[in-house]
Design a protein around this motif. Structure first.
Motif, PDB file in Angstrom:
ATOM      1  N   PRO A 196      44.134  38.905  77.309  1.00 57.32           N
ATOM      2  CA  PRO A 196      43.806  39.079  78.998  1.00 57.32           C
ATOM      3  C   PRO A 196      43.312  38.440  79.684  1.00 57.32           C
ATOM      4  CG  PRO A 196      41.731  39.292  77.010  1.00 57.32           C
ATOM      5  CD  PRO A 196      42.778  38.874  76.407  1.00 57.32           C
ATOM      6  N   GLU A 197      43.982  37.449  79.189  1.00 53.87           N
ATOM      7  CA  GLU A 197      43.694  35.517  79.933  1.00 53.87           C
ATOM      8  C   GLU A 197      45.848  35.519  80.576  1.00 53.87           C
ATOM      9  OE1 GLU A 197      42.006  32.881  78.547  1.00 53.87           O
ATOM     10  OE2 GLU A 197      39.582  34.267  78.793  1.00 53.87           O
ATOM     11  N   PHE A 198      46.374  36.404  79.985  1.00 51.32           N
ATOM     12  CA  PHE A 198      47.759  36.144  79.941  1.00 51.32           C
ATOM     13  C   PHE A 198      48.215  35.184  81.620  1.00 51.32           C
ATOM     14  CE2 PHE A 198      52.411  37.640  80.397  1.00 51.32           C
ATOM     15  CZ  PHE A 198      52.775  36.222  80.305  1.00 51.32           C
ATOM     16  N   ASP A 199      48.599  33.874  81.428  1.00 50.38           N
ATOM     17  CA  ASP A 199      49.346  33.718  83.162  1.00 50.38           C
ATOM     18  C   ASP A 199      50.702  33.369  82.964  1.00 50.38           C
ATOM     19  OD1 ASP A 199      49.639  32.174  84.919  1.00 50.38           O
ATOM     20  OD2 ASP A 199      47.432  31.480  85.312  1.00 50.38           O
ATOM     21  N   PHE A 200      51.191  34.012  83.749  1.00 49.43           N
ATOM     22  CA  PHE A 200      52.956  33.669  83.695  1.00 49.43           C
ATOM     23  C   PHE A 200      53.245  33.684  85.419  1.00 49.43           C
ATOM     24  CE2 PHE A 200      57.347  35.380  82.909  1.00 49.43           C
ATOM     25  CZ  PHE A 200      57.494  34.458  81.676  1.00 49.43           C
TER      26      PHE A 200
ATOM     27  N   ASN B  52      62.337  41.105  83.914  1.00 58.77           N
ATOM     28  CA  ASN B  52      62.322  42.490  84.483  1.00 58.77           C
ATOM     29  C   ASN B  52      60.501  41.740  84.758  1.00 58.77           C
ATOM     30  OD1 ASN B  52      61.532  42.366  81.478  1.00 58.77           O
ATOM     31  ND2 ASN B  52      61.905  43.520  81.307  1.00 58.77           N
ATOM     32  N   ILE B  53      60.103  40.963  85.075  1.00 57.33           N
ATOM     33  CA  ILE B  53      58.580  40.864  85.476  1.00 57.33           C
ATOM     34  C   ILE B  53      58.987  39.558  86.760  1.00 57.33           C
ATOM     35  CG2 ILE B  53      58.337  38.761  83.528  1.00 57.33           C
ATOM     36  CD1 ILE B  53      55.516  40.242  83.201  1.00 57.33           C
ATOM     37  N   GLN B  54      58.071  39.999  87.313  1.00 60.57           N
ATOM     38  CA  GLN B  54      57.520  38.943  88.308  1.00 60.57           C
ATOM     39  C   GLN B  54      56.360  38.050  88.029  1.00 60.57           C
ATOM     40  OE1 GLN B  54      58.526  37.641  91.825  1.00 60.57           O
ATOM     41  NE2 GLN B  54      60.237  39.728  90.636  1.00 60.57           N
ATOM     42  N   PRO B  55      56.219  37.162  88.502  1.00 57.75           N
ATOM     43  CA  PRO B  55      55.403  35.791  87.935  1.00 57.75           C
ATOM     44  C   PRO B  55      54.008  36.349  88.266  1.00 57.75           C
ATOM     45  CG  PRO B  55      56.448  35.177  89.544  1.00 57.75           C
ATOM     46  CD  PRO B  55      56.976  36.151  89.360  1.00 57.75           C
ATOM     47  N   GLY B  56      53.265  36.802  87.700  1.00 57.94           N
ATOM     48  CA  GLY B  56      51.318  36.877  87.743  1.00 57.94           C
ATOM     49  C   GLY B  56      51.202  36.949  86.789  1.00 57.94           C
ATOM     50  N   ARG B  57      49.701  37.814  86.751  1.00 63.62           N
ATOM     51  CA  ARG B  57      48.844  37.014  85.692  1.00 63.62           C
ATOM     52  C   ARG B  57      48.089  38.853  84.990  1.00 63.62           C
ATOM     53  NH1 ARG B  57      47.063  34.649  89.630  1.00 63.62           N
ATOM     54  NH2 ARG B  57      47.699  32.712  88.872  1.00 63.62           N
ATOM     55  N   ASN B  58      47.284  39.189  83.840  1.00 66.13           N
ATOM     56  CA  ASN B  58      46.160  39.774  83.756  1.00 66.13           C
ATOM     57  C   ASN B  58      45.642  39.589  83.959  1.00 66.13           C
ATOM     58  OD1 ASN B  58      47.574  41.755  82.397  1.00 66.13           O
ATOM     59  ND2 ASN B  58      46.901  40.674  79.503  1.00 66.13           N
TER      60      ASN B  58
ATOM     61  N   GLN C 275      60.255  40.335  74.577  1.00 67.55           N
ATOM     62  CA  GLN C 275      59.213  40.258  72.892  1.00 67.55           C
ATOM     63  C   GLN C 275      58.075  40.140  73.209  1.00 67.55           C
ATOM     64  OE1 GLN C 275      58.156  42.414  71.224  1.00 67.55           O
ATOM     65  NE2 GLN C 275      57.354  41.820  69.512  1.00 67.55           N
ATOM     66  N   ARG C 276      58.123  38.653  73.830  1.00 69.00           N
ATOM     67  CA  ARG C 276      56.754  37.145  73.438  1.00 69.00           C
ATOM     68  C   ARG C 276      56.247  37.776  74.898  1.00 69.00           C
ATOM     69  NH1 ARG C 276      54.238  36.334  71.350  1.00 69.00           N
ATOM     70  NH2 ARG C 276      53.728  33.870  71.642  1.00 69.00           N
ATOM     71  N   ILE C 277      56.728  38.274  75.546  1.00 77.80           N
ATOM     72  CA  ILE C 277      56.179  38.644  77.069  1.00 77.80           C
ATOM     73  C   ILE C 277      55.632  40.027  76.838  1.00 77.80           C
ATOM     74  CG2 ILE C 277      56.349  39.142  79.509  1.00 77.80           C
ATOM     75  CD1 ILE C 277      59.032  36.859  79.634  1.00 77.80           C
TER      76      ILE C 277
ATOM     77  N   GLU D 154      52.113  22.817  79.748  1.00 76.78           N
ATOM     78  CA  GLU D 154      51.623  24.058  78.444  1.00 76.78           C
ATOM     79  C   GLU D 154      51.474  25.550  79.609  1.00 76.78           C
ATOM     80  OE1 GLU D 154      50.667  26.212  75.132  1.00 76.78           O
ATOM     81  OE2 GLU D 154      49.236  25.791  76.951  1.00 76.78           O
ATOM     82  N   GLY D 155      52.193  26.310  77.967  1.00 82.02           N
ATOM     83  CA  GLY D 155      51.271  27.879  78.735  1.00 82.02           C
ATOM     84  C   GLY D 155      52.144  27.983  77.755  1.00 82.02           C
ATOM     85  N   ASP D 156      51.416  30.318  78.039  1.00 85.09           N
ATOM     86  CA  ASP D 156      51.166  31.186  77.447  1.00 85.09           C
ATOM     87  C   ASP D 156      53.261  31.718  77.398  1.00 85.09           C
ATOM     88  OD1 ASP D 156      48.597  31.447  77.068  1.00 85.09           O
ATOM     89  OD2 ASP D 156      48.694  32.541  79.469  1.00 85.09           O
ATOM     90  N   THR D 157      52.799  32.869  75.971  1.00 88.57           N
ATOM     91  CA  THR D 157      53.657  33.108  75.547  1.00 88.57           C
ATOM     92  C   THR D 157      55.209  32.621  74.852  1.00 88.57           C
ATOM     93  OG1 THR D 157      55.036  35.247  76.074  1.00 88.57           O
ATOM     94  CG2 THR D 157      55.657  33.758  77.838  1.00 88.57           C
ATOM     95  N   SER D 158      54.998  31.508  74.560  1.00 84.77           N
ATOM     96  CA  SER D 158      56.226  30.768  73.981  1.00 84.77           C
ATOM     97  C   SER D 158      56.646  31.952  72.566  1.00 84.77           C
ATOM     98  CB  SER D 158      55.195  29.234  73.065  1.00 84.77           C
ATOM     99  OG  SER D 158      54.860  27.941  74.249  1.00 84.77           O
ATOM    100  N   MET D 159      57.274  31.234  72.364  1.00 80.59           N
ATOM    101  CA  MET D 159      58.517  31.754  71.319  1.00 80.59           C
ATOM    102  C   MET D 159      57.753  31.398  69.978  1.00 80.59           C
ATOM    103  SD  MET D 159      61.982  30.904  72.260  1.00 80.59           S
ATOM    104  CE  MET D 159      61.812  28.725  72.258  1.00 80.59           C
ATOM    105  N   THR D 160      57.142  30.192  69.635  1.00 86.67           N
ATOM    106  CA  THR D 160      56.538  29.897  68.631  1.00 86.67           C
ATOM    107  C   THR D 160      55.275  29.460  68.115  1.00 86.67           C
ATOM    108  OG1 THR D 160      57.569  27.370  67.632  1.00 86.67           O
ATOM    109  CG2 THR D 160      58.643  29.625  67.139  1.00 86.67           C
ATOM    110  N   ARG D 161      54.818  29.423  69.184  1.00 92.88           N
ATOM    111  CA  ARG D 161      53.565  28.997  69.120  1.00 92.88           C
ATOM    112  C   ARG D 161      52.149  29.954  69.820  1.00 92.88           C
ATOM    113  NH1 ARG D 161      56.723  24.734  68.161  1.00 92.88           N
ATOM    114  NH2 ARG D 161      55.612  23.156  67.922  1.00 92.88           N
ATOM    115  N   GLY D 162      51.008  30.073  69.648  1.00 93.58           N
ATOM    116  CA  GLY D 162      50.068  31.109  70.043  1.00 93.58           C
ATOM    117  C   GLY D 162      49.815  31.284  71.518  1.00 93.58           C
TER     118      GLY D 162
END
Ligand code: HEM
Ligand code: NAG
Ligand code: NAG
Ligand code: NAG
Ligand code: NAG
Ligand code: NAG
Length: 369
Positions: free
Chosen positions: A224-228, A295-301, A214-216, A165-173
């Motif tokens: 602040p802990e966004f992990d992608f 338009n984004i590389q893997p990374g994190r805040n 948009q979700r990204i 499970e991770g961040d930036t889901s379409m319908t989950r926080g």
């Protein structure tokens, strides 16, 4: 850990089953292990199911699989696909299932292609399920998956953040914002809004692409802990095309999901009336459309919002073997640094299944131990 005698007995699904404790297994000889394994009532030796015999479209919202609201002890989680399958009895309605049951259910109910099903299911199972009892919760942690192996293993079910499970889901926080697994009505409204604006009232690839970006952007600006990083970098794009590929009735070939059907799956987690599954096995169609527009590389805040730092050690779309390698050598090894005995045997079996599902001949199998 409590000191058990060499066999610990507990009741699972009504029947008494005996498992050796993990401690007692450490240091067991190969010979002892070979004698023991056939006596165990566990499912991990069963190979994953193969492809469907009949793989075309058919009515799946049928009388044998009626929708029933989950009961108070039934577990549901972040995946609208699996929740729907449990609500129709393609999966145990309890929400606790074996990987074999999950693979069969996603093939039967949605016509997910066999290798994709094996790959995704074992990826989730190894990090979120119990390797010995062969059970996984499709939502939160539960004792119904049995006694946990030693920490740092989590066996937390699909809700567990960051291993699958991770961040930036379409319908989950995002995890950082609290509830990471249930449908968020604000995000649902955004899904509809983007489908109206970019898909003319349908969720299609252009709408999926705009919503993904948009979700990204929202996670970058508010978490602040966004992990992608991998594997989320991949699963986020894959899950964005799942509604188009799986929630569309198999008799409709136009590549667009209408909002009435989307509502059934996301809000009620049930098949629309007369729902027919996909006409051919698959699941990742459209992934490349989104990947090419990413338009984004893997990374994190880095601890504050809008502080995104790319992580060159994460897999990206050009390095698929690294996705597999990182998952085995970092994620899985992090949870199971040095498994012994039966636990090791069970994990090795699951890892072989995972590699078979990955099925990329250019990526050699790697072994964490
Ligand atoms: C094969 C086994 C599967 C497993 C283990 C699984 C697991 C998951 C998990 C853990 C998530 C949450 C991701 C997150 O929020 O970080 C998720 C999301 C999702 N899954 Fe599944 N899934 C599976 C199959 C399917 C199938 C067959 C479908 C469609 C029929 C599906 C549709 C979705 C969708 C649309 C999302 C995105 C939800 C959102 O972003 O709002 N999944 N899945
Ligand atoms: C679907 O079934 C047909 C007929 O058995 C088979 O030829 C085809 O390879 C199958 N497709 C997939 C993707 O498994
Ligand atoms: C997911 O969200 C819930 C709150 O809704 C929280 O209790 C849980 O700890 C979160 N993450 C994990 C690790 O499951
Ligand atoms: C739903 O998401 C919005 C936007 O991210 C957020 O402001 C809100 O607090 C969330 N609601 C719940 C119930 O989690
Ligand atoms: C991340 O934040 C820390 C602490 O604020 C800072 O020292 C470091 O330079 C930041 N890293 C990057 C790559 O920006
Ligand atoms: C993907 O990652 C590799 C390093 O692992 C890097 O060399 C490459 O430039 C990255 N690809 C893209 C498209 O940036």
């Amino acid at each position: 850990m409590v000191a058990f005698s060499s066999l610990f007995v507990f009741s699972l699904a009504g029947s008494a089953v005996a498992f050796p404790t993990y401690q007692s297994l450490a240091g067991m000889s190969e010979r002892d292990l070979e004698d023991l394994i056939p006596t165990l009532p566990v499912g991990f030796l069963k190979p994953p199911p193969g492809p469907l015999a009949f793989n075309g479209t058919k009515l799946v919202n049928d009388p044998a699989h009626p929708y029933k609201k989950p009961g108070p002890f039934d577990i549901r989680g972040p995946c609208p696909g699996l929740n729907t399958l449990a609500n129709h009895g393609y999966l145990p309605r309890s929400g606790v299932a074996t990987p074999q049951e999950i693979i069969t259910a996603v093939m039967e109910g949605f016509n997910m292609e066999n290798r994709i099903a094996v790959f995704v299911t074992y990826a989730a199972f190894i990090v979120d399920g119990n390797p010995i009892t062969n059970l996984m919760s499709i939502g939160g942690k539960t004792i119904r998956t049995g006694i946990d192996p030693p920490k740092p293993a989590i066996v937390g079910g699909l809700n567990t953040h960051s291993v699958f499970e991770g961040d930036t889901s379409m319908t989950r926080g995002d995890f950082h914002h609290g509830d990471n697994h249930s449908l968020n009505m604000t995000l649902w409204a955004q899904f509809v809004d983007y489908s109206n604006t970019y898909g003319g009232g349908f969720y299609d690839l252009p709408a999926a692409n705009e919503l993904r970006n948009q979700r990204i952007a929202q996670s970058l600006a508010t978490n602040p802990e966004f992990d992608f990083t991998s594997p989320r970098f991949f699963t986020a794009y894959a899950e964005s095309v799942f509604p188009i590929n799986f929630f569309r009735d198999g008799r409709i070939a136009d590549g667009k999901l209408d909002m009435a059907a989307a509502e059934e799956f996301f809000l009620h987690e049930r098949f629309p009336k007369n729902f027919h599954r996909k006409p051919v096995p698959g699941g990742t169609e459209g992934f490349n459309y989104l990947a090419q527009r990413s338009n984004i590389q893997p990374g994190r805040n880095n601890g504050t919002v809008n502080s995104y730092v790319p992580d060159p050690t994460s897999a990206n779309f050009s390095t698929p073997c690294l996705l597999y390698n990182n998952f085995v050598l970092r994620t899985i090894k992090g949870l199971y640094p040095n498994p012994k005995g039966l636990l090791r045997y069970a994990l090795d079996t699951a890892l072989d299944n995972f590699y078979a599902g990955f099925g990329n001949p250019n990526c050699p199998q790697v072994f964490p131990w």
